[in-house]
Every structure is written in C-alpha cells, then in structure tokens.
Design a protein around this motif. Structure first.
Motif, PDB file in Angstrom:
ATOM      1  N   VAL A   2       1.039  -1.139   0.027  1.00 20.09           N
ATOM      2  CA  VAL A   2      -0.019   0.117  -0.012  1.00 20.09           C
ATOM      3  C   VAL A   2       0.728   1.021   0.000  1.00 20.09           C
ATOM      4  O   VAL A   2       1.801   1.229   0.834  1.00 20.09           O
ATOM      5  N   HIS A   3       0.461   2.147  -0.880  1.00 23.46           N
ATOM      6  CA  HIS A   3       1.226   3.584  -0.854  1.00 23.46           C
ATOM      7  C   HIS A   3       0.361   4.429  -0.294  1.00 23.46           C
ATOM      8  O   HIS A   3      -0.688   4.632  -0.569  1.00 23.46           O
ATOM      9  N   VAL A   4       0.785   5.281   0.773  1.00 22.69           N
ATOM     10  CA  VAL A   4       0.131   6.233   1.458  1.00 22.69           C
ATOM     11  C   VAL A   4       1.135   7.502   1.570  1.00 22.69           C
ATOM     12  O   VAL A   4       2.141   7.585   1.817  1.00 22.69           O
ATOM     13  N   THR A   5       0.482   8.661   1.155  1.00 25.02           N
ATOM     14  CA  THR A   5       0.955   9.912   1.202  1.00 25.02           C
ATOM     15  C   THR A   5       0.224  10.914   2.546  1.00 25.02           C
ATOM     16  O   THR A   5      -0.935  10.860   2.485  1.00 25.02           O
ATOM     17  N   ALA A   6       1.256  11.149   3.511  1.00 26.33           N
ATOM     18  CA  ALA A   6       0.681  11.944   4.399  1.00 26.33           C
ATOM     19  C   ALA A   6       1.572  13.195   4.512  1.00 26.33           C
ATOM     20  O   ALA A   6       2.935  13.167   4.043  1.00 26.33           O
ATOM     21  N   PRO A  17       2.407   5.433  12.024  1.00 26.31           N
ATOM     22  CA  PRO A  17       1.498   4.223  12.434  1.00 26.31           C
ATOM     23  C   PRO A  17       0.125   4.948  12.852  1.00 26.31           C
ATOM     24  O   PRO A  17      -0.751   4.169  12.395  1.00 26.31           O
ATOM     25  N   ALA A  18       0.044   6.070  13.236  1.00 32.28           N
ATOM     26  CA  ALA A  18      -1.319   6.693  13.394  1.00 32.28           C
ATOM     27  C   ALA A  18      -2.111   7.041  12.152  1.00 32.28           C
ATOM     28  O   ALA A  18      -3.156   6.769  11.996  1.00 32.28           O
ATOM     29  N   ALA A  19      -1.104   7.391  11.212  1.00 30.03           N
ATOM     30  CA  ALA A  19      -1.636   7.578   9.868  1.00 30.03           C
ATOM     31  C   ALA A  19      -2.285   6.360   9.067  1.00 30.03           C
ATOM     32  O   ALA A  19      -3.116   6.619   8.560  1.00 30.03           O
ATOM     33  N   LEU A  20      -1.347   5.321   9.429  1.00 32.07           N
ATOM     34  CA  LEU A  20      -1.822   4.145   8.635  1.00 32.07           C
ATOM     35  C   LEU A  20      -3.292   3.562   9.255  1.00 32.07           C
ATOM     36  O   LEU A  20      -3.927   2.850   8.691  1.00 32.07           O
ATOM     37  N   ALA A  21      -3.329   3.817  10.625  1.00 32.97           N
ATOM     38  CA  ALA A  21      -4.701   3.572  11.388  1.00 32.97           C
ATOM     39  C   ALA A  21      -5.675   4.249  10.659  1.00 32.97           C
ATOM     40  O   ALA A  21      -7.015   3.488  10.925  1.00 32.97           O
ATOM     41  N   MET A  22      -5.652   5.313  10.315  1.00 35.55           N
ATOM     42  CA  MET A  22      -6.810   6.007   9.848  1.00 35.55           C
ATOM     43  C   MET A  22      -7.260   5.720   8.419  1.00 35.55           C
ATOM     44  O   MET A  22      -8.359   6.153   7.998  1.00 35.55           O
ATOM     45  N   LEU A  23      -6.455   4.767   7.695  1.00 34.85           N
ATOM     46  CA  LEU A  23      -6.995   4.325   6.477  1.00 34.85           C
ATOM     47  C   LEU A  23      -8.164   3.599   6.551  1.00 34.85           C
ATOM     48  O   LEU A  23      -8.470   2.645   7.404  1.00 34.85           O
ATOM     49  N   ASP A  24      -9.107   3.580   5.512  1.00 35.11           N
ATOM     50  CA  ASP A  24     -10.369   3.210   5.253  1.00 35.11           C
ATOM     51  C   ASP A  24     -10.004   1.681   4.671  1.00 35.11           C
ATOM     52  O   ASP A  24      -9.582   1.440   3.772  1.00 35.11           O
ATOM     53  N   PRO A  25     -10.529   0.701   5.336  1.00 36.45           N
ATOM     54  CA  PRO A  25     -10.328  -0.649   4.964  1.00 36.45           C
ATOM     55  C   PRO A  25     -10.683  -1.058   3.531  1.00 36.45           C
ATOM     56  O   PRO A  25     -10.283  -1.878   2.701  1.00 36.45           O
ATOM     57  N   ALA A  26     -11.901  -0.195   3.023  1.00 40.04           N
ATOM     58  CA  ALA A  26     -12.458  -0.619   1.602  1.00 40.04           C
ATOM     59  C   ALA A  26     -11.458  -0.032   0.505  1.00 40.04           C
ATOM     60  O   ALA A  26     -11.487  -0.627  -0.643  1.00 40.04           O
ATOM     61  N   GLU A  27     -10.525   0.914   1.150  1.00 44.79           N
ATOM     62  CA  GLU A  27      -9.768   1.352  -0.015  1.00 44.79           C
ATOM     63  C   GLU A  27      -8.303   0.627  -0.049  1.00 44.79           C
ATOM     64  O   GLU A  27      -7.301   1.040  -0.818  1.00 44.79           O
ATOM     65  N   THR A  28      -8.051  -0.275   0.852  1.00 46.33           N
ATOM     66  CA  THR A  28      -6.897  -1.016   0.971  1.00 46.33           C
ATOM     67  C   THR A  28      -6.939  -2.404   0.986  1.00 46.33           C
ATOM     68  O   THR A  28      -6.142  -3.193   1.427  1.00 46.33           O
ATOM     69  N   GLU A  29      -8.121  -3.064   0.116  1.00 49.65           N
ATOM     70  CA  GLU A  29      -8.246  -4.240   0.022  1.00 49.65           C
ATOM     71  C   GLU A  29      -8.522  -5.084   1.593  1.00 49.65           C
ATOM     72  O   GLU A  29      -8.005  -6.255   1.573  1.00 49.65           O
ATOM     73  N   GLY A  30      -9.059  -4.411   2.528  1.00 44.87           N
ATOM     74  CA  GLY A  30      -9.353  -5.135   3.625  1.00 44.87           C
ATOM     75  C   GLY A  30      -8.553  -4.281   4.557  1.00 44.87           C
ATOM     76  O   GLY A  30      -7.698  -3.665   4.362  1.00 44.87           O
TER      77      GLY A  30
END
Length: 92
Positions: A2-6, A17-30
C-alpha cells in the motif's frame, strides 16, 4: 503493498502508524495488520570524492552535518524490529 501519502507541517511530528490506522479498509483491500507490517526506509551516505565540486573544508563540513541527522525510524514512529533501512553512497 500500500502506498500512502501523509502531509505534516514543519512543527508537527510525523506519526506513520497513526496515519496508517486512519486508512479506510475499503480502500486497502481489507483491514491492515499494522502490528505485523514491515516498513522500508532509504538512507544516503555521503562520501568525499575527488571531483573538485567544492573546497575540501566545505566537503568535510557538509558530510559532518549530514551525519548528525536523527534516526529516521524513530522520527517517523516506526517499530525498529520491523523496519528495513536500505542505503546507498554518494560522492560529494
């Protein structure tokens, strides 16, 4: 993978880790398993080269100041036991 830009401001402390915890599971394939995730960082080590790009004392000063940077894993709040740091060398 997964690529995330914060985006963080100058005075803010990045917390990946806090930024990754905010991700929507629907956008990360679970849902992400953050307690098992591996993190990858890059590091560049500067070395003094023979090319006359700047005065020798400036090269030494530039390289010395690059060595006093903070530990990237600690700065981003990443777990040290699951962080891989890959590096390369650049001649100045």
């Amino acid at each position: 993978m997964v690529h995330v830009t914060a985006t963080y401001g100058y005075m803010e402390t990045p917390d990946v880790p806090a930024a990754l915890a905010m991700l929507d599971p629907a956008e990360t394939e679970g849902p992400l398993q953050l307690d098992q995730a591996s993190c990858f960082l890059s590091k560049i080590e500067l070395r003094r080269g023979q090319a006359p790009t700047m005065a020798p004392w400036r090269k030494r000063l530039f390289i010395a100041t690059s060595c006093i940077t903070a530990d990237a894993a600690e700065y981003f709040g990443l777990p040290r036991d699951r962080t891989v740091i890959m590096g390369s060398h650049i001649e100045v």
